[in-house]
Motif scaffolding. Structure first.
Motif, PDB file in Angstrom:
ATOM      1  N   THR A  99       1.851  10.918   6.197  1.00  0.00           N
ATOM      2  CA  THR A  99       2.376   9.554   6.255  1.00  0.00           C
ATOM      3  C   THR A  99       3.338   9.383   5.090  1.00  0.00           C
ATOM      4  O   THR A  99       3.362  10.201   4.169  1.00  0.00           O
ATOM      5  CB  THR A  99       1.248   8.502   6.199  1.00  0.00           C
ATOM      6  OG1 THR A  99       1.788   7.206   6.464  1.00  0.00           O
ATOM      7  CG2 THR A  99       0.546   8.478   4.860  1.00  0.00           C
ATOM      8  N   THR A 100       4.115   8.328   5.116  1.00  0.00           N
ATOM      9  CA  THR A 100       5.079   8.106   4.036  1.00  0.00           C
ATOM     10  C   THR A 100       4.445   7.300   2.906  1.00  0.00           C
ATOM     11  O   THR A 100       3.432   6.622   3.090  1.00  0.00           O
ATOM     12  CB  THR A 100       6.311   7.349   4.560  1.00  0.00           C
ATOM     13  OG1 THR A 100       5.899   6.034   4.967  1.00  0.00           O
ATOM     14  CG2 THR A 100       6.975   8.084   5.708  1.00  0.00           C
ATOM     15  N   ILE A 101       5.067   7.381   1.749  1.00  0.00           N
ATOM     16  CA  ILE A 101       4.628   6.566   0.610  1.00  0.00           C
ATOM     17  C   ILE A 101       4.724   5.090   0.997  1.00  0.00           C
ATOM     18  O   ILE A 101       3.814   4.306   0.710  1.00  0.00           O
ATOM     19  CB  ILE A 101       5.481   6.855  -0.643  1.00  0.00           C
ATOM     20  CG1 ILE A 101       5.167   8.257  -1.179  1.00  0.00           C
ATOM     21  CG2 ILE A 101       5.256   5.794  -1.716  1.00  0.00           C
ATOM     22  CD1 ILE A 101       6.045   8.693  -2.334  1.00  0.00           C
ATOM     23  N   GLU A 102       5.791   4.714   1.667  1.00  0.00           N
ATOM     24  CA  GLU A 102       5.991   3.317   2.054  1.00  0.00           C
ATOM     25  C   GLU A 102       4.872   2.820   2.967  1.00  0.00           C
ATOM     26  O   GLU A 102       4.344   1.720   2.777  1.00  0.00           O
ATOM     27  CB  GLU A 102       7.358   3.145   2.737  1.00  0.00           C
ATOM     28  CG  GLU A 102       7.715   1.715   3.039  1.00  0.00           C
ATOM     29  CD  GLU A 102       7.895   0.828   1.814  1.00  0.00           C
ATOM     30  OE1 GLU A 102       7.658  -0.388   1.948  1.00  0.00           O
ATOM     31  OE2 GLU A 102       8.246   1.335   0.737  1.00  0.00           O
ATOM     32  N   LYS A 103       4.486   3.633   3.953  1.00  0.00           N
ATOM     33  CA  LYS A 103       3.401   3.235   4.852  1.00  0.00           C
ATOM     34  C   LYS A 103       2.082   3.129   4.094  1.00  0.00           C
ATOM     35  O   LYS A 103       1.279   2.220   4.349  1.00  0.00           O
ATOM     36  CB  LYS A 103       3.275   4.205   6.020  1.00  0.00           C
ATOM     37  CG  LYS A 103       4.368   4.036   7.046  1.00  0.00           C
ATOM     38  CD  LYS A 103       4.191   4.973   8.216  1.00  0.00           C
ATOM     39  CE  LYS A 103       5.322   4.784   9.211  1.00  0.00           C
ATOM     40  NZ  LYS A 103       5.233   5.715  10.329  1.00  0.00           N
ATOM     41  N   TYR A 104       1.857   4.033   3.170  1.00  0.00           N
ATOM     42  CA  TYR A 104       0.644   3.964   2.350  1.00  0.00           C
ATOM     43  C   TYR A 104       0.650   2.676   1.508  1.00  0.00           C
ATOM     44  O   TYR A 104      -0.357   1.976   1.410  1.00  0.00           O
ATOM     45  CB  TYR A 104       0.540   5.202   1.452  1.00  0.00           C
ATOM     46  CG  TYR A 104      -0.734   5.233   0.640  1.00  0.00           C
ATOM     47  CD1 TYR A 104      -1.936   5.632   1.220  1.00  0.00           C
ATOM     48  CD2 TYR A 104      -0.733   4.842  -0.696  1.00  0.00           C
ATOM     49  CE1 TYR A 104      -3.110   5.644   0.480  1.00  0.00           C
ATOM     50  CE2 TYR A 104      -1.905   4.856  -1.431  1.00  0.00           C
ATOM     51  CZ  TYR A 104      -3.088   5.256  -0.841  1.00  0.00           C
ATOM     52  OH  TYR A 104      -4.254   5.251  -1.577  1.00  0.00           O
ATOM     53  N   TYR A 105       1.786   2.380   0.929  1.00  0.00           N
ATOM     54  CA  TYR A 105       1.948   1.166   0.120  1.00  0.00           C
ATOM     55  C   TYR A 105       1.700  -0.087   0.967  1.00  0.00           C
ATOM     56  O   TYR A 105       0.970  -0.995   0.559  1.00  0.00           O
ATOM     57  CB  TYR A 105       3.354   1.162  -0.478  1.00  0.00           C
ATOM     58  CG  TYR A 105       3.700  -0.028  -1.342  1.00  0.00           C
ATOM     59  CD1 TYR A 105       2.950  -0.354  -2.464  1.00  0.00           C
ATOM     60  CD2 TYR A 105       4.816  -0.808  -1.059  1.00  0.00           C
ATOM     61  CE1 TYR A 105       3.291  -1.434  -3.263  1.00  0.00           C
ATOM     62  CE2 TYR A 105       5.166  -1.883  -1.856  1.00  0.00           C
ATOM     63  CZ  TYR A 105       4.401  -2.189  -2.958  1.00  0.00           C
ATOM     64  OH  TYR A 105       4.738  -3.247  -3.753  1.00  0.00           O
ATOM     65  N   ILE A 106       2.268  -0.108   2.156  1.00  0.00           N
ATOM     66  CA  ILE A 106       2.080  -1.262   3.056  1.00  0.00           C
ATOM     67  C   ILE A 106       0.604  -1.406   3.426  1.00  0.00           C
ATOM     68  O   ILE A 106       0.062  -2.520   3.413  1.00  0.00           O
ATOM     69  CB  ILE A 106       2.960  -1.126   4.314  1.00  0.00           C
ATOM     70  CG1 ILE A 106       4.429  -1.328   3.933  1.00  0.00           C
ATOM     71  CG2 ILE A 106       2.539  -2.120   5.394  1.00  0.00           C
ATOM     72  CD1 ILE A 106       5.411  -0.930   5.022  1.00  0.00           C
ATOM     73  N   SER A 107      -0.063  -0.304   3.734  1.00  0.00           N
ATOM     74  CA  SER A 107      -1.487  -0.398   4.100  1.00  0.00           C
ATOM     75  C   SER A 107      -2.314  -0.927   2.937  1.00  0.00           C
ATOM     76  O   SER A 107      -3.243  -1.709   3.141  1.00  0.00           O
ATOM     77  CB  SER A 107      -2.023   0.947   4.603  1.00  0.00           C
ATOM     78  OG  SER A 107      -2.084   1.899   3.573  1.00  0.00           O
ATOM     79  N   GLN A 108      -1.963  -0.545   1.727  1.00  0.00           N
ATOM     80  CA  GLN A 108      -2.674  -1.075   0.554  1.00  0.00           C
ATOM     81  C   GLN A 108      -2.403  -2.571   0.387  1.00  0.00           C
ATOM     82  O   GLN A 108      -3.319  -3.347   0.092  1.00  0.00           O
ATOM     83  CB  GLN A 108      -2.269  -0.316  -0.719  1.00  0.00           C
ATOM     84  CG  GLN A 108      -2.760   1.105  -0.772  1.00  0.00           C
ATOM     85  CD  GLN A 108      -4.267   1.211  -0.806  1.00  0.00           C
ATOM     86  OE1 GLN A 108      -4.980   0.337  -1.292  1.00  0.00           O
ATOM     87  NE2 GLN A 108      -4.779   2.304  -0.260  1.00  0.00           N
TER      88      GLN A 108
END
Length: 186
Positions: free
Chosen positions: A117-126
């Protein structure tokens, strides 16, 4: 000796790792998210035994440089989203590049390769998990939550929330069934 540990993402995690290290006869000098410094130098056999005990607690030793960097990225994002009371008004790519002293493109490619997954998607999920927490606590309005979490508008927050959860924030607040997931499960 410095040891890197996967899934150590909160204060309770640090306490659990500290207790396990002490129970195993080691002397931790410093414990940070994802990283521990102990007095002892451990051989391969001792590291494997420690890894086995940590896995029983849901943690894991990290022995490669890229794995440690991925954990640092995750821990910085978790720290930024969940443990900072300031408004999130930061450029994530610049923040990570500055904190980790790597070009963001390198960090992004390496993270995507390792995590799928992307850093951005991880950030959004957080961020969405933090929004869920704030909705459940019911102390802030949706406008206040949007501002605090760095969203440009309530509409944008609502759109991203629905995309991630399948629910609108107000519907989520109403049913509170899909409350929150553990940080470690993201």
């Amino acid at each position: 000796m410095k040891i890197h540990i996967k899934n150590m993402v909160c204060h309770r995690c640090k306490l659990a790792v500290d207790a396990e290290l002490k129970q195993s006869g080691y002397h931790p000098q410093q414990i940070e998210l994802g990283e521990v410094i102990i007095e002892e130098e451990l051989n391969t056999e001792q590291l494997e035994a420690l890894d086995t005990r940590l896995k029983q607690l849901g943690f894991e030793l990290i022995d490669d440089r890229k794995g440690r960097l991925v954990e640092k990225i995750k821990n910085l994002i978790i720290q930024l989203v969940h443990h900072t009371s300031d408004t999130l008004s930061i450029n994530l790519s610049a923040y990570l590049a500055h904190q980790l002293h790597y070009e963001y493109n390198y960090l992004s490619n390496m993270f995507s390769e390792a995590e799928g997954t992307t850093i951005e998607k991880y950030y959004i999920s957080q961020k969405i998990e933090k929004v869920k927490e704030l909705l459940i606590y019911d102390e802030l309005t949706l406008s206040q939550i949007a501002y605090r979490m760095g969203y440009s508008s309530v509409a944008y927050l609502s759109s991203q929330f629905k995309k991630e959860t399948g629910l609108t924030p107000s519907h989520f607040k109403h049913i509170k069934e899909n409350k929150r997931r553990n940080i470690e499960e993201l």
